[in-house]
Design an enzyme around this catalytic site. Structure first.
Site, PDB file in Angstrom:
ATOM      1  N   GLU A  91      -5.115  -9.222   1.164  1.00  0.00           N
ATOM      2  CA  GLU A  91      -5.978  -9.014   2.332  1.00  0.00           C
ATOM      3  C   GLU A  91      -7.396  -8.970   1.783  1.00  0.00           C
ATOM      4  O   GLU A  91      -7.613  -8.422   0.706  1.00  0.00           O
ATOM      5  CB  GLU A  91      -5.742  -7.646   3.004  1.00  0.00           C
ATOM      6  CG  GLU A  91      -4.410  -7.471   3.667  1.00  0.00           C
ATOM      7  CD  GLU A  91      -4.213  -6.051   4.258  1.00  0.00           C
ATOM      8  OE1 GLU A  91      -5.130  -5.199   4.165  1.00  0.00           O
ATOM      9  OE2 GLU A  91      -3.125  -5.804   4.792  1.00  0.00           O
TER      10      GLU A  91
ATOM     11  N   GLU B 244       0.806  -1.223   0.000  1.00  0.00           N
ATOM     12  CA  GLU B 244       0.000   0.000   0.000  1.00  0.00           C
ATOM     13  C   GLU B 244       0.839   1.272   0.000  1.00  0.00           C
ATOM     14  O   GLU B 244       0.542   2.213   0.730  1.00  0.00           O
ATOM     15  CB  GLU B 244      -0.975  -0.013   1.184  1.00  0.00           C
ATOM     16  CG  GLU B 244      -1.888  -1.225   1.154  1.00  0.00           C
ATOM     17  CD  GLU B 244      -3.057  -1.146   2.138  1.00  0.00           C
ATOM     18  OE1 GLU B 244      -3.091  -0.205   2.957  1.00  0.00           O
ATOM     19  OE2 GLU B 244      -3.932  -2.015   2.058  1.00  0.00           O
TER      20      GLU B 244
END
Ligand SMILES: *[C@@H]1O[C@H](CO)[C@@H](O)[C@H](O)[C@H]1NC(C)=O
Ligand SMILES: *[C@@H]1O[C@H](CO)[C@@H](O)[C@H](O)[C@H]1NC(C)=O
Ligand SMILES: *[C@@H]1O[C@H](CO)[C@@H](O)[C@H](O)[C@H]1NC(C)=O
Ligand SMILES: *[C@@H]1O[C@H](CO)[C@@H](O)[C@H](O)[C@H]1NC(C)=O
Ligand SMILES: *[C@@H]1O[C@H](CO)[C@@H](O)[C@H](O)[C@H]1NC(C)=O
Length: 485
Positions: A266, A158
């Site tokens: 995720e 990220e």
């Protein structure tokens, strides 16, 4: 006596090992059977990113009693892969890794950490790309390079979150990938894959994938190319969501042409706040529409932290199952695993696109593949290897019983809990180990009184810079070498 114990040790370690997997096209596969591998994973970061305390000589893979308990509970779910977000490369992970290995699980290791200087930053990446940063990340790979159950390394998590970060970080993401892959090639026996784990900010999801998978000069072995693409996906939210309303259909059709494995690094949206998670997306992920495009996914996350994503609540030495645990367990059983896991991989190379501005659709995303040159003493470290380093090895585990207390959701103690040792080369799957873990409920498992703010695609739970930490899994062949060393 000596010989006997060496033989016993050999027997004990040699039987429980998962074997290294390989990648061809968009699939992971077992090189001996040719069967394709789907990740059934979970993120493991007890204590959240704040639980990573190198000064106290602790990371998620240093406490064998906790690993035994958590591996046993993951094994009952059917988990075959654990993602660990924060690793101190100089600590001893051998027992925990050997426990996960025996439980039939692989590990995905993030090489970064939330501490300053230990990850590429989103807005001034050039300030975070330096020799000492790479020195540590190389040491993280060294720590896991000899375990057979190391599935892959994440070079970043990220880093691209919005337009400003999409404008400056892409070349740094590829530069770090280049450095890590060169280090692996020069220093390890096995070319362990390296890839990036992206936030699902939909404006940049496909641009990031294309930016990372394309070949700059057209060469297949382009060292700055990601070997896999992980997506932290939170767009399937609530009991009414469907394959279409969640836009999983769109993700599936867009990633159909991927030249590398794509999976959810995720997933598990917990919006609307206060509602239980039903894991309907899990059924879709392993179903016919998605399982040829996605190589599975990792549920976020094992332990309950302040954003309420946990399956299990850990308090001190005790653990209590939350509502999400049994609901996930039951949804995972809806897939016919024996058939899916016996499916042959197609083992076809898929041509990657050539890097070109036309691949990039959003004007906020930097369409430039001129990468920063290797910094400081990086070339030297790649050539000679870093010191200090600690190369982990599988060790013999004699007792697989769980010593720490575990309660089911109703508060009843789960007795005689243990990790079931898999046979050699065997990998765990849902339904493999059946243990009664109490009744399914509709409670949210909001035991910590925290809050949940995810579901915006930004993906930041409680992990400042980048990650979470899962447990790990399995290792195998090096065990033999170890016995005779
Ligand atoms: C890498 O870091 C270690 C520990 O901080 C240090 O001792 C070593 O000199 C560094 N190596 C290089 C090549 O910079
Ligand atoms: C999702 O799962 C729940 C519980 O199994 C079920 O009641 C619900 O109908 C499912 N949602 C959809 C849209 O199918
Ligand atoms: C791409 O980036 C490099 C390095 O920053 C720069 O020198 C070059 O001019 C850029 N190319 C284009 C077409 O903007
Ligand atoms: C979680 O628990 C806290 C404290 O009991 C409560 O204030 C909060 O509203 C709950 N949140 C959810 C999502 O249920
Ligand atoms: C949960 O988060 C929301 C939005 O950030 C906030 O308004 C609310 O007060 C929080 N609730 C708790 C119990 O922390």
């Amino acid at each position: 006596m000596l010989i006997q114990s060496a033989l016993l040790a050999l027997a004990a370690t040699a039987v429980n090992a998962v074997k290294p997997l390989e990648i061809k096209g968009n699939e992971f596969y077992d090189p001996d059977t040719g069967n394709k591998f789907e990740i059934v994973g979970v993120g493991y970061q007890p204590g959240g990113s704040a639980g990573y305390k190198p000064d106290d000589n602790k990371d998620p893979l240093t406490d064998a009693d906790a690993c035994m308990r958590d591996a046993a509970l993951m094994q009952i779910l059917g988990i075959n892969t654990v993602r660990v977000y924060n690793i101190d490369p100089y600590l001893d992970h051998d027992k925990c890794v050997s426990i996960f290995n025996a439980a039939g699980m692989y590990m995905i290791i993030d090489v970064n950490s939330p501490l300053p200087g230990e990850a590429i930053t989103s807005y001034n990446p050039w300030e975070s790309y330096f020799g000492a940063y790479l020195n540590r990340t190389f040491a993280v790979m060294e720590a896991f390079s000899q375990y057979p159950n190391t599935l892959l390394f994440f070079s970043g998590n990220e880093i691209i979150n919005d337009k400003p970060s999409a404008k400056v970080t892409p070349p740094y993401i590829r530069a770090v990938t280049r450095d890590l892959k060169n280090y692996v090639k020069q220093n390890f026996k096995r070319q362990i894959p390296v890839g990036y784990s992206a936030a699902d900010v939909r404006d940049f999801t496909y641009d990031t994938w294309n930016y990372c998978q394309c070949t700059i000069e057209g060469e297949k072995d382009d060292m700055s190319r990601g070997d896999v693409y992980g997506l932290n996906s939170y767009s399937w939210c609530g009991i009414k969501a469907t394959y279409e309303s969640s836009s999983y259909n769109e993700l599936t059709s867009n990633f159909k042409s991927s030249s590398v494995p794509v999976f959810f690094s995720e997933y598990g949206c917990n919006q609307p706040e206060g509602e239980p998670r039903y894991w309907n997306e899990t059924v879709a992920l392993y179903g016919d529409k998605m399982n040829t495009v996605f190589a599975g996914g990792l549920v976020y996350e094992y332990s309950e932290e302040d954003k309420n994503y946990g399956l299990v609540d850990l308090k001190g030495d005790s653990a209590k199952l939350l509502g999400d645990y049994n609901r996930l367990k039951n949804k995972l059983l809806k897939t016919d695993w024996k058939t899916l896991l016996a499916t042959k991989a197609s083992k076809k190379d898929i041509d990657a696109p050539k890097c070109d501005e036309k691949l990039i659709t959003h004007d906020g995303f930097l369409a430039n593949w001129t990468l920063p040159a290797m910094v400081d003493n990086t070339e030297d470290m790649i050539k000679n290897g870093v010191t200090p380093k600690r190369n982990g090895q599988l060790v013999d585990i004699s007792d697989f019983s769980v010593k720490l207390k575990v309660l089911d959701e109703q508060g009843n103690e789960l007795k005689n809990l243990k990790v079931v040792q898999m046979k050699n080369d065997e990998v765990n799957y849902p339904g493999k180990v059946t243990t009664d873990t109490g009744k399914e409920s509709t409670s949210t498992g909001n035991s910590t009184g925290g809050n949940s703010t995810k579901g915006d695609g930004k993906g930041d739970k409680d992990n400042g810079a980048a990650f979470t930490a899962p447990m790990i899994l399995a290792a195998a062949l090096p065990a033999l070498a170890m016995v005779f060393a």
